[in-house]
Design a protein around this motif. Structure first.
Motif, PDB file in Angstrom:
ATOM      1  N   GLU A 175       0.346   5.600  -2.810  1.00 25.89           N
ATOM      2  CA  GLU A 175       0.251   6.868  -2.087  1.00 25.89           C
ATOM      3  C   GLU A 175       1.404   7.800  -2.426  1.00 25.89           C
ATOM      4  OE1 GLU A 175      -0.070   5.997   2.031  1.00 25.89           O
ATOM      5  OE2 GLU A 175      -2.092   5.163   1.885  1.00 25.89           O
ATOM      6  N   LEU A 222      -9.465   2.319   1.665  1.00 31.47           N
ATOM      7  CA  LEU A 222      -8.096   1.992   2.070  1.00 31.47           C
ATOM      8  C   LEU A 222      -8.083   0.958   3.184  1.00 31.47           C
ATOM      9  CD1 LEU A 222      -6.038   5.335   2.154  1.00 31.47           C
ATOM     10  CD2 LEU A 222      -5.633   3.343   0.713  1.00 31.47           C
ATOM     11  N   ARG A 252       0.829  -1.208   0.000  1.00 37.90           N
ATOM     12  CA  ARG A 252       0.000   0.000   0.000  1.00 37.90           C
ATOM     13  C   ARG A 252       0.861   1.254   0.000  1.00 37.90           C
ATOM     14  NH1 ARG A 252      -4.441   0.556   4.602  1.00 37.90           N
ATOM     15  NH2 ARG A 252      -5.237  -1.236   3.434  1.00 37.90           N
ATOM     16  N   TYR A 266     -13.212   7.165   0.372  1.00 36.69           N
ATOM     17  CA  TYR A 266     -11.813   6.872   0.031  1.00 36.69           C
ATOM     18  C   TYR A 266     -11.083   6.208   1.193  1.00 36.69           C
ATOM     19  CZ  TYR A 266      -6.918   7.817  -1.177  1.00 36.69           C
ATOM     20  OH  TYR A 266      -5.580   7.704  -1.421  1.00 36.69           O
ATOM     21  N   ARG A 267     -11.172   6.770   2.383  1.00 38.67           N
ATOM     22  CA  ARG A 267     -10.450   6.208   3.522  1.00 38.67           C
ATOM     23  C   ARG A 267     -11.015   4.851   3.935  1.00 38.67           C
ATOM     24  NH1 ARG A 267      -9.631  11.394   7.453  1.00 38.67           N
ATOM     25  NH2 ARG A 267     -11.588  12.032   6.477  1.00 38.67           N
ATOM     26  N   ILE A 309      -9.749   4.626  -5.589  1.00 33.55           N
ATOM     27  CA  ILE A 309      -9.369   3.295  -5.116  1.00 33.55           C
ATOM     28  C   ILE A 309     -10.363   2.275  -5.647  1.00 33.55           C
ATOM     29  CG2 ILE A 309      -9.168   1.829  -3.065  1.00 33.55           C
ATOM     30  CD1 ILE A 309      -8.191   4.199  -1.533  1.00 33.55           C
ATOM     31  N   ARG A 364      -6.780  -0.696  -3.598  1.00 33.64           N
ATOM     32  CA  ARG A 364      -5.570  -0.202  -4.253  1.00 33.64           C
ATOM     33  C   ARG A 364      -5.846   1.146  -4.909  1.00 33.64           C
ATOM     34  NH1 ARG A 364      -1.791  -4.354  -5.298  1.00 33.64           N
ATOM     35  NH2 ARG A 364      -2.526  -6.420  -4.721  1.00 33.64           N
ATOM     36  N   ILE A 365      -4.904   2.072  -4.734  1.00 34.12           N
ATOM     37  CA  ILE A 365      -5.012   3.373  -5.406  1.00 34.12           C
ATOM     38  C   ILE A 365      -4.643   3.154  -6.873  1.00 34.12           C
ATOM     39  CG2 ILE A 365      -4.216   5.754  -5.466  1.00 34.12           C
ATOM     40  CD1 ILE A 365      -3.430   5.438  -2.524  1.00 34.12           C
TER      41      ILE A 365
END
Length: 748
Positions: free
Chosen positions: A508, A664, A189, A660-661, A528, A669-670
């Motif tokens: 990130e 995560l 990550r 978004y958070r 993501i 995965r971004i």
């Protein structure tokens, strides 16, 4: 050596029950009979260090052996006074052994991957009890490294190209030490790896960071270089010492800078800088800015400048290494052209015979090679130019031997053909004809020495004039290639080529770097994707529950509150609201999903993966599906069930929109990041800077009515050619006139 090998093979061949006792475990046809073998085994062995005095292994007492079974269970056992250990109720897995200093807690013994590593599991058979033999350790010092990645990707190297590889060498000899070891932990990550390196004490060591596609040209290295010594001095650790490479990215960038500085000074001595000096100076600026940010405790900016210095430093390193290798390789070509010249020169000037001819050839060769060493930069930049010359001469001699054998074979075949069919015509071999022509030509040239000298000087002057006023070089630049029209917004869009085949993300690091480069002039919004454990399996789906109703879907997309600045997303929200920065465990449904769940009022509480989520809004699925990014693809998650197709996306009804958070925390995965600019005049420069440093990513920019794919490419630049057309024609006519004059001169 042959005798020793024969005796070893003879001994092995006479071993009783060789296959049954020792080799049967290597058979692919063998299956485990659960009635004869239990599910678990007892593993025995001995943690030992190689004792060079006695030439065998000596047990290490009170060492810790950690065994990780296939099921993930961890067993830790301490060895006895002789180094023996025994662990019960395991089957399969990996193990490692260490010994700590009881006073400081530092490692004093670590796994040995060097020449004394004992080949565990060789000649053993799994059963109720398994003896793995020796597990070799060695006395060591320990170094800890961070931020190990490929700076051009801002990510751990791709799986299909190889993972992070650490090569440990003695600095003085650039060869692997007798004992060494390492362990690497991948933080997917975060986009980098951390490593612990075990080094032999009191030996200067250098560490090279490599990957599958960067074995010859490493990603970076730690050699303790400086302005006084661009070759570095290596790192020397004491036994039991732990050394932490704080700000590892900055240390890697500095070593790259000083090595490049040494290369550049040598190259510029012969005007071979190739345009690298300007970029090299900018790297020094990045390093100084990183150090200033560290003093100011602005660690995010210090990390940014460190990564920029590392990325640009490796570009310069690759360019200078390529330039130097081209210069060295050119020596081989020059010497190949020099060989016939040496024979010609000796025949024209000395014309000796027998031993004197051999001595004159050697003298002429040494003279011209010495002269070339003062004129050609390859002799200076090569690490060992004599090896290059000797290797080339050996190749020539081998080719000559092969030619002799081929000539003998051809002669034998011809004699056999004459014996069977008779002589049909007389002929001379092409090699003999070439040698005879060379000899006749040289004799004719010697008859007119003054004319020969004038002709040679004329040819040399004409060729030198053409070569010296024309040069060819390669330049690396960021070229925006047209990729479409009518961008969805004015800004930058970053992703991985083919979405990293869902093996690697943008990460990130890319989000942070893009935010810093764009500054406050842009709104940066990463996205993501969350897929099941095996994305390619269509039967794996997520389940969302509301009261007694359930819906299933293949994937989730995590989006930030800033996405509401997109006018299309604003128009897609038909009920409730978009995400807020303070939201936690919230989701947004499409109109059809809400209808199937029976949700009529907002907010509503639903269940996903055993956790309560709050539905804050409802969007029009058709509008959401129509949203396109600069690459022309949808923003919804990729349909990984389509084999090797990386452009088909799930419809909005088959995925869930979450924060978004939250995405995560669910292991997403971004996959992409966008930057929307309020001032479009700043886009091109930001895209150029980002693309120049991080060329491994696919970087799109939308400026005005056009979309560009910013790609780093190399171009060949030819300087002076446009001015050489007329002189080149004149030179050709001059040489043609000289040749005609020679022919007519012989006719008279």
């Amino acid at each position: 050596q042959v005798e020793i090998i024969f005796l070893c093979l003879y001994r092995i061949a006479l071993t009783p029950n060789l296959y049954k006792e020792y080799l049967s475990s290597f058979s692919y046809e063998q299956t485990v009979n659960r009635r004869e073998l239990p599910y678990t085994s007892t593993i025995r062995g001995r943690v030992a260090i190689y004792n060079a005095t006695v030439g065998w292994y000596t047990g290490v007492p009170n060492a810790l052996l950690a065994f990780i079974s296939k099921g993930g269970r961890v067993f830790v056992e301490m060895t006895d006074e002789s180094g023996f250990f025994s662990i019960s109720h395991v089957q399969g897995g990996t193990w490692s052994a260490f010994k700590l200093n009881e006073s400081t807690g530092n490692l004093i013994y670590a796994p040995d991957f060097g020449v004394y590593k004992y080949p565990s599991l060789v000649l053993t058979k799994w059963g109720p009890e398994v003896d793995i033999g020796f597990y070799t350790v060695f006395k060591c010092g320990t170094a800890v490294l961070f931020d190990l990645m490929d700076p051009s990707f801002l990510q751990i190297p791709p799986m299909d190209g190889g993972q992070v590889l650490l090569s440990i060498y003695e600095h003085d000899t650039h060869s692997a030490p007798t004992s060494f070891g390492s362990s690497v932990q991948f933080l997917m990550r975060e986009g980098y790896a951390v490593a612990t390196v075990y080094l032999p004490p009191d030996v200067p060591i250098e560490i090279l960071l490599k990957t599958g596609y960067a074995l010859k040209m490493p990603l970076a290295f730690l050699i303790n270089a400086s302005g006084e010594s661009s070759e570095g001095a290596g790192y020397r650790l004491r036994e039991g010492e732990q050394y932490i490479f704080t700000y590892t990215a900055l240390r890697l960038a500095e070593d790259l800078y000083w090595v490049n500085n040494g290369y550049l000074q040598t190259a510029e001595r012969y005007q071979l800088g190739g345009g690298f000096a300007k970029k090299h100076d900018s790297i020094r600026g990045f390093i100084e800015q990183a150090k200033d940010m560290l003093k100011s405790r602005r660690y995010d900016m210090a990390y940014h400048y460190s990564i920029m210095a590392w990325a640009f430093g490796r570009d310069v390193y690759l360019g200078l290494r390529g330039l130097i290798e081209d210069s060295v390789n050119a020596i081989v070509y020059v010497i190949a052209m020099m060989l016939p010249f040496i024979f010609l020169f000796e025949r024209l000037v000395f014309h000796a015979e027998g031993l004197k001819r051999i001595l004159s050839l050697i003298g002429v060769s040494l003279f011209f090679i010495s002269l070339l060493s003062f004129l050609h930069p390859g002799f200076i930049v090569a690490s060992n130019i004599m090896m290059v010359i000797v290797s080339f001469i050996v190749v020539i001699l081998v080719l000559m031997v092969i030619a002799v054998f081929f000539s003998i074979f051809s002669s034998a075949v011809k004699r056999l053909a004459i014996r069977m069919r008779g002589m049909h015509f007389a002929e001379i071999s092409k090699g003999d004809a070439a040698v005879m022509s060379f000899s006749v030509g040289v004799e004719n040239l010697r008859k007119r020495k003054s004319k020969l000298l004038l002709t040679l000087f004329s040819i040399i002057i004409v060729v030198m004039a053409l070569v010296m006023f024309t040069s060819t070089s390669t330049i690396t630049l960021v070229q925006p290639l047209p990729a479409g029209e009518h961008p969805p917004y004015q800004g930058i869009y970053v992703k991985r080529l083919d979405w990293g085949k869902l093996q690697h993300q943008v990460g990130e690091n890319a989000v942070r770097q893009l935010r810093i480069i764009c500054g406050e002039d842009a709104i940066v919004t990463p996205r993501i994707w969350v897929h099941p454990i095996n994305p390619a399996d269509p039967s794996l789906r997520f389940t969302l529950s509301y009261k007694n109703n359930n819906i299933t879907f293949h994937a989730m997309i995590g989006m930030t509150p800033e996405e509401i600045n997109n006018a299309i997303i604003q128009s897609a929200v038909i009920a409730g609201r978009w995400f807020l920065p303070t939201d936690r465990w919230t989701c947004i449904l499409t109109e059809k999903q809400a209808e199937r769940l029976g949700i009529t009022e907002l907010p509503a509480e639903v269940t996903l993966l055993g956790r309560k989520f709050i539905v804050t809004g409802i969007v029009d699925g058709n509008i959401f599906d129509d949203i396109r990014e600069m690459d022309g693809e949808a923003i919804t998650p990729l349909d990984a069930t389509q084999e090797r197709i990386w452009s088909i996306h799930f419809p909005s009804e088959d995925n869930l929109i979450i924060g978004y958070r939250d995405a995560l925390l669910l292991g997403g995965r971004i996959v992409s990041v966008s930057a929307r600019f309020s001032n479009s005049s700043l886009i091109s420069e930001a895209a150029k800077v980002f693309s120049g440093a991080f060329s491994g990513l696919a970087i799109y920019s939308g400026v005005g009515d056009f979309i560009y794919l910013n790609t780093k490419m190399r171009r060949i630049s030819i300087h002076g050619l446009e001015m050489q057309a007329i002189p080149l024609g004149i030179a050709i006519l001059i040489l043609f006139n000289l040749m005609l004059g020679e022919v007519y001169g012989r006719k008279r």
